[in-house]
Design an enzyme around this catalytic site. Structure first.
Site, mmCIF file in Angstrom:
data_model
loop_
_atom_site.group_PDB
_atom_site.id
_atom_site.type_symbol
_atom_site.label_atom_id
_atom_site.label_comp_id
_atom_site.label_asym_id
_atom_site.label_seq_id
_atom_site.Cartn_x
_atom_site.Cartn_y
_atom_site.Cartn_z
ATOM 1 N N TRP B 328 47.617 17.923 10.740
ATOM 2 C CA TRP B 328 46.575 18.361 11.669
ATOM 3 C C TRP B 328 46.263 17.313 12.725
ATOM 4 O O TRP B 328 45.150 16.873 12.895
ATOM 5 C CB TRP B 328 45.307 18.799 10.927
ATOM 6 C CG TRP B 328 45.530 20.089 10.218
ATOM 7 C CD1 TRP B 328 45.705 21.308 10.787
ATOM 8 C CD2 TRP B 328 45.642 20.295 8.801
ATOM 9 N NE1 TRP B 328 45.911 22.263 9.811
ATOM 10 C CE2 TRP B 328 45.873 21.667 8.588
ATOM 11 C CE3 TRP B 328 45.547 19.444 7.681
ATOM 12 C CZ2 TRP B 328 46.020 22.209 7.329
ATOM 13 C CZ3 TRP B 328 45.693 19.987 6.422
ATOM 14 C CH2 TRP B 328 45.932 21.360 6.262
ATOM 15 N N CYS B 412 41.082 19.099 12.667
ATOM 16 C CA CYS B 412 41.741 20.020 11.744
ATOM 17 C C CYS B 412 42.049 21.322 12.456
ATOM 18 O O CYS B 412 42.896 21.361 13.333
ATOM 19 C CB CYS B 412 40.863 20.230 10.508
ATOM 20 S SG CYS B 412 41.686 21.100 9.167
ATOM 21 N N CYS B 413 41.358 22.413 12.131
ATOM 22 C CA CYS B 413 41.698 23.724 12.683
ATOM 23 C C CYS B 413 40.616 24.271 13.603
ATOM 24 O O CYS B 413 40.905 24.745 14.689
ATOM 25 C CB CYS B 413 41.905 24.716 11.546
ATOM 26 S SG CYS B 413 43.065 24.144 10.324
ATOM 27 N N GLY B 723 50.860 53.043 18.832
ATOM 28 C CA GLY B 723 49.843 53.746 18.054
ATOM 29 C C GLY B 723 50.105 53.796 16.565
ATOM 30 O O GLY B 723 49.620 54.675 15.870
#
Lengths: 257, 748
Positions: B328, B412-413, B723
């Site tokens: 990270w 990190c995220c 769809g």
């Protein structure tokens, strides 16, 4: 909000119901941009490649009012406007329920949403001028270039009404995207494609042609419904075939995707 | 890079401001950055030199993947100065510095936890070093030991049963971002001077616990800065002074970051927000004729090569939780300035361009702070990069900026912080789905029968009553919040004592704002379960001991992820309720409590340890990741699903709310130009709707083929055709081949 009764009974417009199969949000496949899509139930055609046999019968839909579908669409209004897109009524065949479809399009259109109608055009005569006035784009599925192939593809349909509808759209200035499902052995003959390309090239309001490669993703739905999938053994078109067919449209100066 | 630049004014041409007097990189960037509003056409490809360096490493990667680790130095506990200089290709490298003396050679960091080090070594076929073992058992305590000495039994039980899990109690906590730019802008000497003044200011204060700790920490920080200078000197650089060129600026800030990674095996070792800062230097170099575009890109490429080979020694169990050896190294790109100008520069583009020049890679974790107001050329380039690489993630700048200002970065995220001003105590996550089962079972674990939470009357009856369940859940969540924060207080108290981030904290303001960053897992499972109880009929199946072990659901119930308020309101309620309970807890160092809805890839392991749930999910089945709707239950498309997630209030989850979306190229339109425009549009719409984070996967053919071979890795891969949506891994092999051919016929 108080309990005051109305002074005089107001003639309420009749509540319009339609048979709605489902609704969805999609990106880039049901018209331009991100769209809220309503799929209506019921279709007069029985296309051999149909990937949604579960929408063939009106009875497989749920009764919904126009209000309900307009309210649902307004939830997505901001998103589809910011993302660049609109609303689409698809099916099934929306023109099997022309009053419901027309009212839906009109109400959406009045909200300022970009509206699209996804249809085979087989029932194009049922679309009145008001409906078309509320339609910004028609996604017109031209399934074949010759009456015989059209019959072979759809089982129940005729080509002429679609062509008549296409000319009417062009004459009244309604933009359209022509769609053509490419099925090896069924709709891939060069002269078949050439006829469709000629038609498309002759319509002034055609903005693009979408050549859609056949797929078998609906096969399990046939199994669930206890039906045989007519094209179970047909393979999707290979890249060369797809390129050739797209080329046939492009040669006529059409924008092809 | 020789000595003659010593005579050059390192700040020549920079616009003045308070940053000259006080350490304030944010002010420097605001005054000196120049927005770039054009498109990507100016970018250049990789040079032969860049490819030669990169190829040397690429040749080593297969061996690393095969063995798990390429090499380890098992005998030298890592410090900033523990290892001799290392090089990838000394003749060619433009930016130098490795964590050890050789590329991909991992270091040990036993101060976080000796057990983790030794387990990892054995797992990779290496014998732990006896001397290291002796030092870290006899003479030096580790963070790991200290935490377990102080954990109360309630925490141990919750940890054992996995209702609280992923805690950073055996290794470095991470998620602290040093402001590495400070070293480049000011040079180390100035920073040491600043720290000395801060420490001296404490001399007048009485020597209470807090003041003693602050003084000791500042002393440690000063020592670490000295070691940083020493480490750079071993590579032949004097970073005591400010950087004078772009190359130096990148080198200085990389040295600072590198030193942090030599000292800490943090769960996430994020970089911050460096592109706009670096751009000021590269722009000046180009103006001075020192550099051209190719040269600028080369420097960025070389820097990113280094960031791609940051490595930590971790156990296979850790990798099971977070697959793919993640570090990270998050870099935050773009965003808008508080003054309304975009913080997009040419260097922002150059960072993204590395994904082409070096090929796609998960690290550094390039994170775009998205706003509908960003320049169109940048938006399109981001969307294009996503289409081509699936390697970037997006976070909502319109939520982050008001909360954390315009010099925020993601750790990190999804964890936003002001760079150099905020830090966080990382706290993994609590399992909300399992907690719901505890509520039904009076605090007993549904898998083991053990009494984990304090005994309460189990929810009775054959059919679950919503109000009764809710009341019991409320009590369970009270217990969970208390036990969870208890665990975190112990962890961070001990981490500060035994594995303090000396260098990273030296690159923060003093005093620093601290967050206690909690998290939740299993949100969608808990929400759908509650919805099933409320709107359907859920019968309880009990074992001989009366333990509820399974549930039979009758009737339809709304599920989270379809923009259906009935289910989504439960999700909002749960997030807000648990966040409020957490905030009521007393935190270590009075840290501000925040919460995330994020699991990364640990959703799989959380699922493994959670029994059958009332939503119909079977025991052991993975949870959906982060705030995602449960796999396959969002049946109205990406937008409806995203709008459900966007309802979760950021104010209750200031540590971030994660959504992972997977689309096929066909699901974005027919042509490349259309797909780019449509993806940018979706990001605009999602941001506008208040969505916080979006991980965009645009799948390529290779990914789908991989999914066919390893379906277990792709539980939620949805294939959309006009769809129509299907769960890819549930298709027959023949249908999958069909999708593979279909999906890619339509694309370029």
């Amino acid at each position: 909000m108080t309990g005051r009764p109305p002074v005089a009974p107001v003639a309420a417009p009749p509540v319009l119901h339609g048979a709605v199969h489902s609704w969805d949000t999609s990106v880039g496949v049901d018209g331009p941009g991100t769209r809220f899509v309503v799929f209506l139930a019921g279709c007069p055609l029985r296309c051999r490649y149909c990937h949604s046999p579960d929408t063939w019968y009106g009875r497989s839909g749920r009764r919904r009012t126009v209000d309900e579908m307009v309210t649902l669409a307004t939830r997505y209004r901001r998103f589809v406007e910011v993302a660049g897109g609109g609303v689409t009524v698809s099916g099934g065949e929306p023109l099997l329920q022309p009053a419901f479809t027309g009212e839906l399009l009109r109400r959406w259109h009045d909200l300022g949403l970009h509206t699209a109608l996804d249809t085979s055009g087989f029932l194009g005569d049922r679309a009145d001028e008001a409906l078309l006035d509320a339609t910004d784009l028609v996604l017109l599925d031209v399934k074949a270039g010759s009456p015989a192939t059209y019959r072979r593809v759809t089982g129940t349909g005729r080509l002429a009404p679609t062509l008549r509808f296409a000319r009417r759209l062009a004459d009244r200035g309604t933009p359209m995207w022509i769609r053509y499902v490419l099925v090896p052995g069924l709709t891939d003959a060069p002269d078949e494609v050439a006829r469709v390309a000629d038609v498309a090239a002759g319509l002034a309001t055609v903005e693009r042609v979408e050549v859609l490669p056949f797929h078998r993703l609906g096969a399990h739905k046939y199994a669930q419904l206890g039906l045989a999938f007519p094209l179970a053994d047909t393979a999707p078109p290979d890249p060369e075939l797809l390129a050739r067919v797209r080329g046939q449209f492009a040669e006529r100066g059409l924008t092809v995707t | 890079m020789s000595g003659n630049q010593r005579t050059v004014d390192p700040w020549r041409g920079f616009r003045d401001g308070p940053w000259r007097e006080t350490v304030d990189v944010a002010d420097f960037v605001r005054r000196n950055h120049e927005p770039y509003t054009g498109d990507a056409t100016f970018l250049t490809g990789p040079t032969a030199r860049t490819l030669a360096v990169w190829d040397r490493l690429r040749a080593m990667f297969p061996e690393e993947r095969r063995r798990g680790v390429y090499d380890v130095d098992a005998a030298t506990p890592s410090t900033i100065t523990s290892h001799a200089p290392g090089y990838v290709d000394r003749e060619r490298e433009l930016i130098v510095g490795l964590q050890t003396d050789a590329p991909l050679r991992r270091a040990i960091m036993p101060a976080g936890g000796l057990r983790m080090v030794e387990t990892a070594l054995r797992a990779y076929g290496r014998e732990p070093d006896p001397r290291v073992h002796e030092i870290f058992t006899r003479y030096r305590r580790t963070h790991n030991d200290a935490v377990f000495d102080a954990y109360p039994e309630s925490v141990l039980a919750a940890r054992r049963s996995h209702v609280i899990t992923g805690l950073p109690d055996a290794y470095g906590r991470g998620r602290i971002i040093g402001d590495y730019r400070r070293v480049a802008l000011y040079g180390v000497d100035r920073l040491v001077e600043e720290r000395r003044a801060l420490k001296a200011a404490l001399d007048d204060r009485r020597s209470t616990d807090d003041v003693i700790r602050d003084r000791e920490e500042l002393a440690e920080q000063i020592r670490a800065l000295g070691e940083l200078t020493e480490m750079a000197a071993s590579y032949g650089f004097d970073i005591s002074r400010p950087a004078a060129t772009g190359q130096q600026a990148i080198q200085w800030l990389y040295f600072a970051y590198l030193a942090a990674t030599k000292e800490q095996n943090g769960a996430a070792m994020s970089l911050g927000r460096t592109a706009g800062f670096v751009d000021v230097y590269l722009r000046r170099d180009i103006a001075e004729g020192r550099l051209d575009e190719t040269g600028a890109q080369e420097l960025v490429d070389d820097f990113v090569i280094k960031l791609r080979i940051i490595r930590f020694l971790r156990t296979p169990e850790y990798d099971q939780l977070f697959s793919g050896d993640p570090t990270w190294v998050t870099e935050s790109l773009g965003g808008m300035g508080a003054d309304g100008r975009p913080l997009v520069t040419r260097t922002t583009f150059r960072y993204l361009q590395t994904l082409y020049n070096l090929g796609p890679a998960p690290e550094p974790n390039l994170t775009v702070l998205w706003s509908p107001r960003l320049p169109d050329g940048f938006k399109r380039f981001c969307a294009q990069v996503s289409l081509d690489t699936s390697a970037i993630q997006y976070e909502n700048d319109e939520l982050i900026r008001p909360a954390y200002d315009d010099d925020a970065a993601i750790a990190c995220c999804v964890s936003a912080m002001r760079v150099g001003r905020d830090m966080q105590f990382f706290g993994a996550r609590a399992n909300l789905a399992k907690a719901l089962l505890y509520a039904v079972n009076g605090g007993r674990d549904e898998l083991t029968g053990a009494q984990v939470a304090p005994p309460t009357p189990p929810v009775g009856g054959e059919t679950l009553d919503y109000d009764e369940v809710l009341a019991a859940y409320d009590r369970t969540l009270d217990w969970l919040a208390q036990t969870y924060v208890d665990a975190l207080n112990v962890i961070h108290h001990q981490h500060d004592r035994y594995a303090y981030e000396r260098l990273e904290m030296a690159l923060h303001d003093h005093p620093v704002r601290r967050f206690m960053a909690t998290g939740v897992a299993g949100l969608s499972v808990a929400v759908d379960s509650l919805s099933a109880i409320r709107y359907g009929r859920v019968k309880v199946l009990r074992d001989d001991s009366g333990l509820a072990v399974d549930y039979a659901v009758e009737g339809e119930f709304p599920t989270y992820g379809n923009d259906d308020d009935r289910a989504d309101e439960i999700a909002v309620w749960l997030v807000e309720t648990f966040a409020a309970k957490l905030r009521r807890q007393r935190t270590y160092r009075d840290a501000e409590l925040t919460m995330s809805v994020l699991t990364i890839t640990s959703n799989v392991v959380y699922g493994t340890h959670t029994g059958n749930t009332p939503d119909g999910r079977r025991a052991g089945e993975p949870f959906a990741p982060g705030a995602n709707p449960m796999n396959g239950r969002d049946t109205h498309g990406l937008v409806a699903s995203a709008l459900s997630v966007a309802k979760l209030p950021y104010d209750a989850a200031r540590d971030g709310i994660s959504l992972t979306g997977t689309v096929t190229p066909d699901g974005l339109g027919h042509t490349r130009a259309e797909r780019i425009a449509n993806l940018a549009g979706v990001l605009d719409g999602y941001t506008d709707a208040g969505g916080f984070h979006l991980n965009v996967n645009v799948l390529d053919r290779a990914t789908l083929l991989d999914a066919m071979a390893h379906p277990e890795r792709y539980p939620q891969l949805t294939v959309r055709v006009s769809g129509y949506a299907v769960n890819f891994v549930r298709l027959t092999p023949e249908q999958q081949r069909d999708v593979v051919s279909r999906t890619f016929h339509g694309s370029l």
